[in-house]
Motif scaffolding. Structure first.
Motif, mmCIF file in Angstrom:
data_model
loop_
_atom_site.group_PDB
_atom_site.id
_atom_site.type_symbol
_atom_site.label_atom_id
_atom_site.label_comp_id
_atom_site.label_asym_id
_atom_site.label_seq_id
_atom_site.Cartn_x
_atom_site.Cartn_y
_atom_site.Cartn_z
ATOM 1 N N HIS A 108 96.777 21.481 18.839
ATOM 2 C CA HIS A 108 95.522 21.169 18.169
ATOM 3 C C HIS A 108 95.801 20.291 16.971
ATOM 4 O O HIS A 108 96.946 20.135 16.538
ATOM 5 C CB HIS A 108 94.739 22.438 17.813
ATOM 6 C CG HIS A 108 95.275 23.220 16.667
ATOM 7 N ND1 HIS A 108 96.486 23.871 16.696
ATOM 8 C CD2 HIS A 108 94.759 23.463 15.441
ATOM 9 C CE1 HIS A 108 96.679 24.491 15.549
ATOM 10 N NE2 HIS A 108 95.648 24.264 14.752
ATOM 11 N N HIS A 110 94.881 19.104 12.993
ATOM 12 C CA HIS A 110 94.260 19.443 11.722
ATOM 13 C C HIS A 110 93.621 18.188 11.128
ATOM 14 O O HIS A 110 93.259 18.165 9.949
ATOM 15 C CB HIS A 110 95.284 20.044 10.755
ATOM 16 C CG HIS A 110 95.540 21.495 11.003
ATOM 17 N ND1 HIS A 110 96.417 22.245 10.269
ATOM 18 C CD2 HIS A 110 95.005 22.345 11.921
ATOM 19 C CE1 HIS A 110 96.429 23.496 10.723
ATOM 20 N NE2 HIS A 110 95.594 23.572 11.730
ATOM 21 N N SER A 119 97.707 27.995 10.660
ATOM 22 C CA SER A 119 96.889 28.866 9.813
ATOM 23 C C SER A 119 96.825 30.277 10.401
ATOM 24 O O SER A 119 97.342 30.526 11.489
ATOM 25 C CB SER A 119 95.481 28.292 9.723
ATOM 26 O OG SER A 119 94.838 28.435 10.981
ATOM 27 N N ASP A 122 95.138 30.192 13.664
ATOM 28 C CA ASP A 122 96.056 29.719 14.706
ATOM 29 C C ASP A 122 96.910 30.858 15.249
ATOM 30 O O ASP A 122 97.191 30.933 16.447
ATOM 31 C CB ASP A 122 96.981 28.623 14.154
ATOM 32 C CG ASP A 122 96.209 27.390 13.715
ATOM 33 O OD1 ASP A 122 95.087 27.194 14.207
ATOM 34 O OD2 ASP A 122 96.734 26.642 12.876
ATOM 35 N N MET A 266 90.830 26.241 10.640
ATOM 36 C CA MET A 266 91.905 25.281 10.532
ATOM 37 C C MET A 266 92.751 25.392 11.775
ATOM 38 O O MET A 266 93.804 24.969 11.891
ATOM 39 C CB MET A 266 92.690 25.514 9.257
ATOM 40 C CG MET A 266 91.967 24.950 8.045
ATOM 41 S SD MET A 266 92.999 24.880 6.583
ATOM 42 C CE MET A 266 93.140 26.571 6.154
HETATM 43 ZN ZN LIG Z 1 95.146 25.108 12.984
#
Ligand SMILES: [Zn+2]
Length: 266
Positions: A108, A110, A119, A122, A266
């Motif tokens: 992914h 950010h 994060s 995550d 995030m």
């Molecule tokens: Zn993230």
């Protein structure tokens, strides 16, 4: 009082033999890396904004450790579920893949955020992906001794039902036995996690899961990993980029009025 010697006091080390190893680095085709950053770029071009998005890293059944491609599922940017990657979402995406293609992790972005690490959100997603992909990536990684307290030995046709009530496990053999070592297969699986940013930075982790068939022992662990880029022979062509642009237009949905909880993602 007589003290036992140290060797007697020490718990005997459990026997273990290694059968296979799990990846220690993230091996990725240059094509896949280029595609990931191209998606980032296309998102900015198409939406005139840096949006976060997620995708899956793909490999093949024949070489599950190599990331050969990036798969882009439909992202629900305006739903809270975006933060919580669900197994239903992954299953839905997996359905769309050819039979020999497997998901070996997730990636992914950010975007333009200066948060250049995984994060807490995550962390939860890692486990969802790991749980989902574990079945297709699992392999016997070790044979490990299982200690059974109160193991009872019985000889076939020479015991009564009441003998079975004793001990925690009964081993019934065709000849008298007094000592036995029981070793179980430990299955291991892994999944990759990659986070990237608009500026070209990327961070990787590998998440592991192991379980013992007999003891039911399970453990999960994770480590930061280096990325090893390999040439797969595939290059990102202009046609690929044009198709990818269509995908970005169709699957990434910018949210013009995000609820508070997605602002925090995030
Ligand atoms: Zn993230």
């Amino acid at each position: 009082m007589r003290f036992k010697s140290l060797s007697e006091l020490k718990r005997p080390e459990l026997r273990e033999i290694s059968l296979a190893s799990l990846p220690q680095n993230v091996t990725m085709a240059r094509y896949a890396r280029e595609k990931a950053f191209k998606i980032n770029e296309l998102v900015r071009t198409v939406y005139d904004d840096s949006l976060e998005w997620y995708g899956f890293t793909l490999g093949s059944k024949g070489n599950p450790e190599l990331i050969t491609d990036i798969g882009l599922p439909r992202n629900d940017l305006n739903l809270q579920t975006y933060t919580t990657l669900s197994s239903e979402k992954i299953a839905e995406f997996k359905e769309s893949l050819p039979d020999d293609v497997i998901i070996n992790g997730w990636i992914h972005s950010h975007g333009a955020l200066m948060y250049k690490q995984f994060s807490h959100t995550d962390e939860k997603n890692h486990l969802v992906v790991l749980d989902f992909v574990a079945a297709s990536l699992r392999r016997p990684v070790a044979k490990r001794e299982v200690v059974i307290k109160d193991l009872i030995f019985l000889v076939k046709d020479q015991f009564v039902e009441e003998d079975l009530t004793a001990g925690s496990v009964c081993l019934i053999t065709d000849a008298p036995v007094t000592v036995a070592t029981i070793m179980e297969t430990i299955y291991g699986s892994f999944c990759y996690a990659i986070v990237i940013g608009d500026e070209g930075w990327h961070e990787q982790q590998i998440h592991y899961k192991e379980n013992g068939v007999l003891s039911g022992h399970t453990a999960v662990s994770a480590k930061a990993a280096d990325i090893l880029l390999v040439d797969s022979g595939r290059v990102l062509t202009r046609l690929d980029i044009s198709e990818l642009r269509d995908e970005v237009e169709g699957k990434i949905q910018p949210n013009t009025n995000p609820p508070v909880e997605t602002m925090e993602r995030m």
